[in-house]
Structure formats: structure tokens, C-alpha cells
Design a protein around this motif. Structure first.
Motif, PDB file in Angstrom:
ATOM      1  N   LYS A 144       0.829  -1.213   0.000  1.00  0.00           N
ATOM      2  CA  LYS A 144       0.000   0.000   0.000  1.00  0.00           C
ATOM      3  C   LYS A 144       0.864   1.264   0.000  1.00  0.00           C
ATOM      4  CE  LYS A 144      -4.130  -1.997   2.070  1.00  0.00           C
ATOM      5  NZ  LYS A 144      -5.025  -1.864   0.946  1.00  0.00           N
ATOM      6  N   VAL A 145       1.935   1.257   0.777  1.00  0.00           N
ATOM      7  CA  VAL A 145       2.846   2.411   0.797  1.00  0.00           C
ATOM      8  C   VAL A 145       3.514   2.565  -0.564  1.00  0.00           C
ATOM      9  CG1 VAL A 145       4.977   3.325   1.814  1.00  0.00           C
ATOM     10  CG2 VAL A 145       3.232   2.324   3.302  1.00  0.00           C
ATOM     11  N   THR A 146       3.931   1.444  -1.142  1.00  0.00           N
ATOM     12  CA  THR A 146       4.570   1.467  -2.459  1.00  0.00           C
ATOM     13  C   THR A 146       3.630   2.053  -3.505  1.00  0.00           C
ATOM     14  OG1 THR A 146       5.965  -0.422  -1.913  1.00  0.00           O
ATOM     15  CG2 THR A 146       5.616   0.017  -4.244  1.00  0.00           C
ATOM     16  N   GLN A 147       2.374   1.616  -3.515  1.00  0.00           N
ATOM     17  CA  GLN A 147       1.393   2.140  -4.474  1.00  0.00           C
ATOM     18  C   GLN A 147       1.194   3.638  -4.296  1.00  0.00           C
ATOM     19  OE1 GLN A 147      -1.983  -0.358  -3.657  1.00  0.00           O
ATOM     20  NE2 GLN A 147      -1.152  -2.103  -4.774  1.00  0.00           N
TER      21      GLN A 147
ATOM     22  N   SER B  83       2.141   6.401  -7.134  1.00  0.00           N
ATOM     23  CA  SER B  83       1.099   7.277  -7.685  1.00  0.00           C
ATOM     24  C   SER B  83       1.430   8.749  -7.438  1.00  0.00           C
ATOM     25  CB  SER B  83      -0.279   6.924  -7.133  1.00  0.00           C
ATOM     26  OG  SER B  83      -0.329   7.175  -5.752  1.00  0.00           O
ATOM     27  N   SER B  84       2.314   9.024  -6.479  1.00  0.00           N
ATOM     28  CA  SER B  84       2.766  10.397  -6.227  1.00  0.00           C
ATOM     29  C   SER B  84       3.965  10.766  -7.095  1.00  0.00           C
ATOM     30  CB  SER B  84       3.144  10.579  -4.754  1.00  0.00           C
ATOM     31  OG  SER B  84       2.043  10.325  -3.932  1.00  0.00           O
ATOM     32  N   GLY B  85       4.415   9.818  -7.922  1.00  0.00           N
ATOM     33  CA  GLY B  85       5.535  10.086  -8.818  1.00  0.00           C
ATOM     34  C   GLY B  85       6.906   9.936  -8.181  1.00  0.00           C
ATOM     35  N   ILE B  86       6.968   9.356  -7.012  1.00  0.00           N
ATOM     36  CA  ILE B  86       8.245   9.171  -6.319  1.00  0.00           C
ATOM     37  C   ILE B  86       8.926   7.924  -6.873  1.00  0.00           C
ATOM     38  CG2 ILE B  86       9.313   8.676  -4.075  1.00  0.00           C
ATOM     39  CD1 ILE B  86       6.992  10.364  -2.863  1.00  0.00           C
ATOM     40  N   PRO B  87      10.202   8.041  -7.294  1.00  0.00           N
ATOM     41  CA  PRO B  87      10.895   6.865  -7.832  1.00  0.00           C
ATOM     42  C   PRO B  87      11.109   5.814  -6.753  1.00  0.00           C
ATOM     43  CG  PRO B  87      12.368   8.773  -7.807  1.00  0.00           C
ATOM     44  CD  PRO B  87      11.035   9.232  -7.305  1.00  0.00           C
ATOM     45  N   ILE B  88      10.725   4.583  -7.065  1.00  0.00           N
ATOM     46  CA  ILE B  88      10.789   3.507  -6.084  1.00  0.00           C
ATOM     47  C   ILE B  88      11.099   2.203  -6.803  1.00  0.00           C
ATOM     48  CG2 ILE B  88       8.275   3.162  -6.176  1.00  0.00           C
ATOM     49  CD1 ILE B  88       8.446   2.587  -3.108  1.00  0.00           C
ATOM     50  N   ASP B  89      11.916   1.375  -6.181  1.00  0.00           N
ATOM     51  CA  ASP B  89      12.234   0.059  -6.737  1.00  0.00           C
ATOM     52  C   ASP B  89      12.413  -0.891  -5.565  1.00  0.00           C
ATOM     53  OD1 ASP B  89      12.681  -1.885  -8.602  1.00  0.00           O
ATOM     54  OD2 ASP B  89      14.530  -1.026  -9.397  1.00  0.00           O
ATOM     55  N   GLY B  90      12.444  -2.174  -5.859  1.00  0.00           N
ATOM     56  CA  GLY B  90      12.641  -3.131  -4.783  1.00  0.00           C
ATOM     57  C   GLY B  90      11.877  -4.408  -5.010  1.00  0.00           C
TER      58      GLY B  90
ATOM     59  N   ASP C  26      19.622   9.671  -9.548  1.00  0.00           N
ATOM     60  CA  ASP C  26      18.795   8.474  -9.704  1.00  0.00           C
ATOM     61  C   ASP C  26      18.323   7.901  -8.379  1.00  0.00           C
ATOM     62  OD1 ASP C  26      19.276   8.578 -12.413  1.00  0.00           O
ATOM     63  OD2 ASP C  26      20.984   7.203 -12.328  1.00  0.00           O
ATOM     64  N   LYS C  27      18.687   8.524  -7.265  1.00  0.00           N
ATOM     65  CA  LYS C  27      18.361   7.951  -5.958  1.00  0.00           C
ATOM     66  C   LYS C  27      16.856   7.823  -5.803  1.00  0.00           C
ATOM     67  CE  LYS C  27      22.482   7.297  -4.502  1.00  0.00           C
ATOM     68  NZ  LYS C  27      23.042   5.977  -4.559  1.00  0.00           N
ATOM     69  N   LYS C  28      16.474   6.758  -5.156  1.00  0.00           N
ATOM     70  CA  LYS C  28      15.053   6.457  -5.029  1.00  0.00           C
ATOM     71  C   LYS C  28      14.806   5.766  -3.709  1.00  0.00           C
ATOM     72  CE  LYS C  28      15.427   3.942  -8.779  1.00  0.00           C
ATOM     73  NZ  LYS C  28      15.273   3.057  -9.892  1.00  0.00           N
ATOM     74  N   ILE C  29      13.568   5.411  -3.496  1.00  0.00           N
ATOM     75  CA  ILE C  29      13.218   4.593  -2.341  1.00  0.00           C
ATOM     76  C   ILE C  29      13.409   3.140  -2.742  1.00  0.00           C
ATOM     77  CG2 ILE C  29      11.341   3.873  -0.821  1.00  0.00           C
ATOM     78  CD1 ILE C  29      10.303   6.754  -0.996  1.00  0.00           C
ATOM     79  N   CYS C  30      14.006   2.376  -1.855  1.00  0.00           N
ATOM     80  CA  CYS C  30      14.284   0.967  -2.114  1.00  0.00           C
ATOM     81  C   CYS C  30      13.481   0.130  -1.130  1.00  0.00           C
ATOM     82  CB  CYS C  30      15.782   0.710  -1.943  1.00  0.00           C
ATOM     83  SG  CYS C  30      16.253  -1.000  -2.242  1.00  0.00           S
ATOM     84  N   VAL C  31      12.604  -0.727  -1.662  1.00  0.00           N
ATOM     85  CA  VAL C  31      11.769  -1.605  -0.846  1.00  0.00           C
ATOM     86  C   VAL C  31      12.451  -2.959  -0.705  1.00  0.00           C
ATOM     87  CG1 VAL C  31       9.550  -2.824  -0.733  1.00  0.00           C
ATOM     88  CG2 VAL C  31       9.644  -0.457  -1.564  1.00  0.00           C
ATOM     89  N   ILE C  32      12.650  -3.384   0.550  1.00  0.00           N
ATOM     90  CA  ILE C  32      13.235  -4.703   0.824  1.00  0.00           C
ATOM     91  C   ILE C  32      12.336  -5.408   1.831  1.00  0.00           C
ATOM     92  CG2 ILE C  32      15.261  -5.993   1.579  1.00  0.00           C
ATOM     93  CD1 ILE C  32      16.964  -3.514   1.017  1.00  0.00           C
ATOM     94  N   ASP C  33      11.453  -6.276   1.302  1.00  0.00           N
ATOM     95  CA  ASP C  33      10.514  -7.023   2.142  1.00  0.00           C
ATOM     96  C   ASP C  33      10.754  -8.516   1.861  1.00  0.00           C
ATOM     97  OD1 ASP C  33       8.249  -7.890   3.627  1.00  0.00           O
ATOM     98  OD2 ASP C  33       7.067  -7.912   1.786  1.00  0.00           O
ATOM     99  N   GLU C  34      11.570  -9.204   2.565  1.00  0.00           N
ATOM    100  CA  GLU C  34      11.966  -8.891   3.906  1.00  0.00           C
ATOM    101  C   GLU C  34      13.422  -9.240   4.093  1.00  0.00           C
ATOM    102  OE1 GLU C  34      10.942 -11.373   7.854  1.00  0.00           O
ATOM    103  OE2 GLU C  34       9.383 -11.554   6.330  1.00  0.00           O
ATOM    104  N   ILE C  35      13.988  -8.815   5.222  1.00  0.00           N
ATOM    105  CA  ILE C  35      15.350  -9.199   5.584  1.00  0.00           C
ATOM    106  C   ILE C  35      15.195 -10.206   6.719  1.00  0.00           C
ATOM    107  CG2 ILE C  35      17.585  -8.410   6.411  1.00  0.00           C
ATOM    108  CD1 ILE C  35      16.805  -5.611   5.260  1.00  0.00           C
ATOM    109  N   GLY C  36      15.069 -11.472   6.347  1.00  0.00           N
ATOM    110  CA  GLY C  36      14.799 -12.526   7.322  1.00  0.00           C
ATOM    111  C   GLY C  36      15.686 -13.732   7.102  1.00  0.00           C
ATOM    112  N   LYS C  37      15.389 -14.808   7.801  1.00  0.00           N
ATOM    113  CA  LYS C  37      16.237 -16.012   7.765  1.00  0.00           C
ATOM    114  C   LYS C  37      16.467 -16.529   6.352  1.00  0.00           C
ATOM    115  CE  LYS C  37      15.555 -18.121  12.281  1.00  0.00           C
ATOM    116  NZ  LYS C  37      15.000 -19.256  13.014  1.00  0.00           N
ATOM    117  N   MET C  38      15.403 -16.615   5.560  1.00  0.00           N
ATOM    118  CA  MET C  38      15.548 -17.179   4.215  1.00  0.00           C
ATOM    119  C   MET C  38      16.490 -16.339   3.370  1.00  0.00           C
ATOM    120  SD  MET C  38      11.736 -18.463   3.255  1.00  0.00           S
ATOM    121  CE  MET C  38      10.813 -19.519   4.368  1.00  0.00           C
TER     122      MET C  38
END
Length: 166
Positions: free
Chosen positions: A17-20, A24-31, A102-114
Motif C-alpha cells: 500500500k505504501v509502495t502504491q 502514484s505520487s511520482g516518487i521513484p521507487i524500486d525493490g 537516480d536515488k530512489k526509495i528501495c523496498v526490501i521485504d523482507e530481511i529474514g532467515k531465508m
């Protein structure tokens, strides 16, 4: 970072939901995010899904209780490290090697055991967190038993804000 003690409390839904909203606000995001794979109403594994739309297996339930020497397991799940690295690492490298413009928001879901079976992933996450101008939106587990080094390192950083999801 959004930690949680339990599976299924909505961390990935919140990330989506945050990513969407950011997109939609035009903020560069990847992940990437992880998504349950279900068959016949039962969870059979997890997939990695990149924000650019690529998808591949992160783990699957194994019916075989024996482990080969190259097999990575978390509980009943066998981790597909090759698939995970093929999806996650190129995105993290792109974020880390982009120019400041080119800096953007980077989504990392998740940083866990796997995910932490991958040494290359650990290095890429550290590089992303120390890179200038990159904001990371991620999820981490609350420790149950032996703490995960990278997770505790992230949790204790002065530049990280942790929100508990329940």
C-alpha cells in the motif's frame, strides 16, 4: 523498518500500500516484496516479486526430510537461493550504483532467515543502507531465539526508524 513476531500480520500488505501511494505520487521507487504461495488453501511457499513485475520462487515446502549439502532450509521450507539472488541482487546493484540524481526509495521485504542465506544479499543490503540518498522501506523479524546479525545491526542503526506491526 516494520518488524513483526508473527507471520500474517500485514507487513507485506502495508509495504504494498505504501509502495502504491509513493508510485502514484511520482516518487521513484524500486525493490521487492515476498508473497505467500498457496495451493488448496494451504501455504506451500513464498515468491519474490519485484516492483518491476518479475516473480520467482523464494522457497517451497519440501516433502523430503533429508537435506542435501547445498540445501538451505527454514522449517519446512527449502530456500531457492539462486532464484532469490537473480531477482533481488540486480535491483539492489542498480540502486547502489545509480547517480545521486537516480536515488530512489528501495523496498526490501523482507530481511529474514531465508534471505540471509545469501552473503551477496547481506553485502548489498549493507551497501544500500550506507549509500547516500537512498531511503530503504523494509521489513525485519522480531528475534525469536538466536538473533540474526544483520537484522540486529539494522535495528540498532541511528538512521533507522522501526515501527512495530501487530
Amino acid at each position: 523498518f516494520f518488524p513483526s513476531l508473527f507471520l500474517g500480520v500485514g507487513k507485506t500488505t502495508l509495504i504494498q500500500k505504501v509502495t502504491q501511494a509513493l508510485k502514484s505520487s511520482g516518487i521513484p521507487i524500486d525493490g521487492f516484496y515476498t508473497e505467500e504461495v498457496r495451493e488448496g488453501g494451504r501455504r506451500t511457499g513464498f515468491d519474490v516479486v519485484t516492483l518491476s513485475g518479475k516473480r520467482g520462487p523464494l522457497s517451497r515446502v519440501s516433502s523430503d526430510s533429508s537435506t542435501s549439502r547445498r540445501e538451505y532450509r527454514v522449517g519446512q521450507y527449502v530456500v531457492d537461493l539462486v532464484s532469490f539472488e537473480q531477482l533481488a541482487l540486480p535491483m539492489l546493484r542498480e540502486v547502489n550504483h545509480g547517480s545521486d540524481a537516480d536515488k530512489k526509495i528501495c523496498v526490501i521485504d523482507e530481511i529474514g532467515k531465508m534471505e540471509l542465506f545469501s552473503q551477496a544479499f547481506i553485502q548489498a543490503v549493507r551497501q544500500t543502507l550506507t549509500g547516500s540518498g537512498t531511503v530503504v522501506l523494509g521489513t525485519i523479524p522480531i528475534p525469536k531465539g538466536k538473533p540474526l546479525d544483520l537484522v540486529e545491526e539494522i535495528r540498532s542503526r541511528k538512521d533507522v526508524k522501526v515501527f512495530n506491526v501487530s
